[in-house]
Every structure is written in structure tokens, then in C-alpha cells.
Design a protein around this motif. Sequence first.
Motif, PDB file in Angstrom:
ATOM      1  N   SER A  81      28.792 -26.344   1.469  1.00  0.00           N
ATOM      2  CA  SER A  81      27.742 -27.357   1.607  1.00  0.00           C
ATOM      3  C   SER A  81      26.459 -26.762   2.160  1.00  0.00           C
ATOM      4  N   VAL A  82      26.583 -25.978   3.234  1.00  0.00           N
ATOM      5  CA  VAL A  82      25.399 -25.418   3.878  1.00  0.00           C
ATOM      6  C   VAL A  82      24.772 -24.322   3.015  1.00  0.00           C
ATOM      7  N   SER A  83      25.587 -23.601   2.248  1.00  0.00           N
ATOM      8  CA  SER A  83      25.042 -22.596   1.329  1.00  0.00           C
ATOM      9  C   SER A  83      24.112 -23.244   0.322  1.00  0.00           C
ATOM     10  N   SER A  84      24.522 -24.392  -0.208  1.00  0.00           N
ATOM     11  CA  SER A  84      23.670 -25.114  -1.166  1.00  0.00           C
ATOM     12  C   SER A  84      22.384 -25.568  -0.495  1.00  0.00           C
ATOM     13  N   GLN A  85      22.507 -26.067   0.744  1.00  0.00           N
ATOM     14  CA  GLN A  85      21.325 -26.496   1.485  1.00  0.00           C
ATOM     15  C   GLN A  85      20.395 -25.316   1.758  1.00  0.00           C
ATOM     16  N   ARG A  86      20.977 -24.193   2.147  1.00  0.00           N
ATOM     17  CA  ARG A  86      20.168 -23.004   2.436  1.00  0.00           C
ATOM     18  C   ARG A  86      19.435 -22.515   1.180  1.00  0.00           C
TER      19      ARG A  86
END
Length: 244
Positions: A81-86
Motif C-alpha cells: 500500500s505504502v509503495s503505491s503511495q510513495r
Amino acid sequence: MESSVPLPSRAHGGEPHRGDIAGRLNWLRAGVLGANDGIVSVASLVVGVAGATTDSAPLITAGVAGLVGGAISMALGEYVSVSSQRDSQQALIEKERGELADDPATELEELVGIYEAKGLRPATARLVAEELTERDALTAHLEAELGITESQVVSPWAAGGASALAFALGALLPLLAILLPPLEMRVPVAFTVVLLALALTGFISAKIGGNPALGPTIRVVLGGAIALGVTFAIGTLLGTSGVA
């Protein structure tokens, strides 16, 4: 005669006038919710097993497996999830950097317009935009247009690790609560410890969000009690029927 003491140090000196306070609160709330997930999921698992058998080996196996598997699952989910946000944040930053390099004059006018829309007079908005652009044009545009800075881009590894740690710490509590007491006290102690821990996490989560604590705390405790009751009943039913 006007004092030379800067206003932020005179007024509300105890308040955290930092732009990243919301992000820090979000991290804290995520940690509390991760611990809550660990408590509920592993507590339900070990209480269900305790309903089926009094043997410690299955309890240890189920509890440790739930702790490790849940922590890994939380870490992977948060990492993805955070990879996509980053990636999205980095793309926006690079887009803004390119626009500033290609057409700085238009970008300056855009910044002026943003500050005018926020209520500044045209002359003041232009002065603010020009001074911020001279200092750090990219940061000025990222903050004004997107509400982010380069230093606030989230780390998938940090997010995944924090989620796994929070879940594991929460899961450890019901595991110890079911294993340490005497045999006849295992389930009552586990129920009591888990519900008290859920009350604490519900209270903390509500306070972090600035909400009244009673309602959220009751909901969290009630949900945990239902989960424990259902899994214990199922475990008892399977144990007495000879299935487990």
C-alpha cells in the motif's frame, strides 16, 4: 512599543507548531490499530483452541503461528500500500520539478493565484510567492499545491516494519495471557486481559483522533468480546463433539 519576541514563541508556546504533526499522529494511530488487530486475531485464535483442548502444545503452536503469520501479512499489506503511495508522491514531485524547470514564470503566477485564493491581497500574495520561490521553489509549490514535502515521502520499509511490530506486540499479550495462568484460569484470565487491553487501545485511538473516548472504547471492547465468545464456543463445540 512592539516586542521583538517572535509571535510563535509568545503565543501557545506548548503547542507543536510543526507541519508534520498530522503525519505523526497518523503513524501513532496506525500503530495502535495494528496492536488492536494483533490482540483480537490472536486472542480469538488461542481462546478457540483453548475451548477445544487443555493441552499447551496446540495453544503455543496456534498462537505463535498466528503471531508470525499475522505480522508478516500486516507488513506485506502495508508495504504494498505504502509503495503505491510513495510512487504516486514521487511522480508528483518529479512532475512539479519539471514544470518549474520548463516554465518558472507560469509556476510563479500559479503560486500567486494559490495564495490569493487563500485570502491574501494580490500584492501580499505576490510578495509571499516570490520570497518562497527564491528560498526553495520546489518546496513552496509542493506545500501549496499538494500539501507534501520531499522529506515527508513515506517509506514502505518503515511502514511495513512498524505494522509488523505493532501487530506482534499486540498479539503477544493474549498469547502470554492464555499460557501463563493455571489451567483452570486460562480462559477467564485471557478474556479479562484482552478486554482490558482493547479498552486501552480504543481509548488511545479515540484520544489521538480528538474524539470522545467512551463510544469508540465500548465498540472495540464489545467487538472483541463477541469475537472471543464466538471462537471459544466453536472450539468448545468441536472439542466436545470429538472433531478436535
